[in-house]
Design an enzyme around this catalytic site. Structure first.
Site, PDB file in Angstrom:
ATOM      1  N   ARG A   1      -3.066 -10.075   5.221  1.00 15.04           N
ATOM      2  CA  ARG A   1      -3.639 -10.421   3.820  1.00 15.04           C
ATOM      3  C   ARG A   1      -2.634  -9.861   2.990  1.00 15.04           C
ATOM      4  O   ARG A   1      -2.183  -8.823   2.949  1.00 15.04           O
ATOM      5  CB  ARG A   1      -4.698  -9.660   3.706  1.00 15.04           C
ATOM      6  CG  ARG A   1      -5.489  -9.661   2.433  1.00 15.04           C
ATOM      7  CD  ARG A   1      -6.956  -9.026   2.425  1.00 15.04           C
ATOM      8  NE  ARG A   1      -7.621  -9.079   1.180  1.00 15.04           N
ATOM      9  CZ  ARG A   1      -7.314  -8.302  -0.044  1.00 15.04           C
ATOM     10  NH1 ARG A   1      -6.308  -7.189   0.020  1.00 15.04           N
ATOM     11  NH2 ARG A   1      -8.158  -8.284  -1.092  1.00 15.04           N
TER      12      ARG A   1
ATOM     13  N   LYS B   1       0.836  -1.062   0.083  1.00 18.02           N
ATOM     14  CA  LYS B   1       0.108  -0.018   0.051  1.00 18.02           C
ATOM     15  C   LYS B   1       0.908   1.386  -0.101  1.00 18.02           C
ATOM     16  O   LYS B   1       2.133   1.253   0.228  1.00 18.02           O
ATOM     17  CB  LYS B   1      -0.941  -0.064   1.086  1.00 18.02           C
ATOM     18  CG  LYS B   1      -2.015  -0.895   1.066  1.00 18.02           C
ATOM     19  CD  LYS B   1      -3.039  -0.695   2.080  1.00 18.02           C
ATOM     20  CE  LYS B   1      -4.206  -1.935   1.884  1.00 18.02           C
ATOM     21  NZ  LYS B   1      -5.237  -1.853   2.933  1.00 18.02           N
TER      22      LYS B   1
END
Length: 250
Positions: free
Chosen positions: A239, A205
């Site tokens: 995740r 991210k």
């Protein structure tokens, strides 16, 4: 949890694919597969229910021919998850935490289905706050998110969902400032006073680029380091796009 994006527009192209991607992640050692057919990247295009189902069901059927690995379905829609559940999916991963389609809360509550709930602020909130010099955004983000999750779980708990079936995801990057993201990684184990398992979805991210001070760099090493820190601080699930690299790191 290995990410399988059955989409053409997920932000990390290497995560896109179907049964081939799923098999690869299983071979690398994934414990759970997370299948999604609608990207939640900023500016994503909403996918009709029928198309989501058409993308997901063939992949689920192929996986179930060769494996009983737990399957998480990344969707906000009850109709999509119900169709996938009937084909052998196990877990609902709802980035809206039942807000987009409250019927998902009813379905999972009545059937006591494991759920992953994500907290998300509106997209763009973080830029507005940072532009105004208000990097914190709120004084106690862990408390704010904990209250949110407890509220969203009232209905499914009343219908039969067991607390041990709940996983909460603080939603790193979902409208949160860099400082808020850092606070949530550092304090992830304190969410909801530890009543529920915590999942961290940090993989590649934007905040990883901010952490390492290079927005153009490959973010794998930064992702692994952030995930290791999250586990140290209390996360039970991660995740990730890169399953094998994480397993080697552990």
């Amino acid at each position: 949890m290995g990410i399988v994006n059955v989409t053409p527009d997920s932000f990390y192209s290497e995560s896109r694919g179907g049964i081939e991607r799923a098999v690869k992640l299983m071979e690398e050692g994934a414990d759970i597969l997370d299948l999604g057919a609608e990207s939640t990247r900023p500016g994503f295009t909403e996918v009709p229910v029928e198309e989501e189902i058409a993308r997901l069901i063939p992949v689920i059927k192929e996986i179930r021919k060769i494996s009983d690995i737990p399957l998480s379905i990344d969707t906000r829609k009850k109709a999509v998850f119900e169709a996938c559940f009937e084909e052998g999916a196990d877990i609902l991963n709802d980035v809206s935490s039942f807000q987009f389609d409250p019927e998902t809360a009813v379905f999972c509550g009545e059937k006591n289905i494991p759920v992953i709930l994500t907290h998300a602020y509106p997209h763009g909130r973080e830029k507005e706050l940072e532009g105004e010099g208000k990097e914190r955004g709120c004084d106690d983000i862990v408390s704010e998110l904990s209250s949110f999750f407890d509220k969203q779980l009232l209905l499914p708990f009343s219908l039969g969902l067991n607390p041990d079936k709940v996983i909460v995801d603080p939603g790193i990057g979902f409208g949160k400032t860099f400082a808020e993201n850092m606070d949530l990684i550092e304090n992830c184990g304190k969410l909801c006073d530890g009543k529920y398992s915590v999942m961290m979805a940090l993989s590649r991210k934007r905040c990883i680029g901010q952490m390492i001070g290079d927005m153009n760099a490959d973010r794998l090493q930064g992702t692994i380091e952030a995930d290791l820190k999250a586990i140290e601080k209390g996360a039970s699930f991660i995740r990730v796009h890169d399953v094998l690299a994480h397993i080697k790191a552990f």
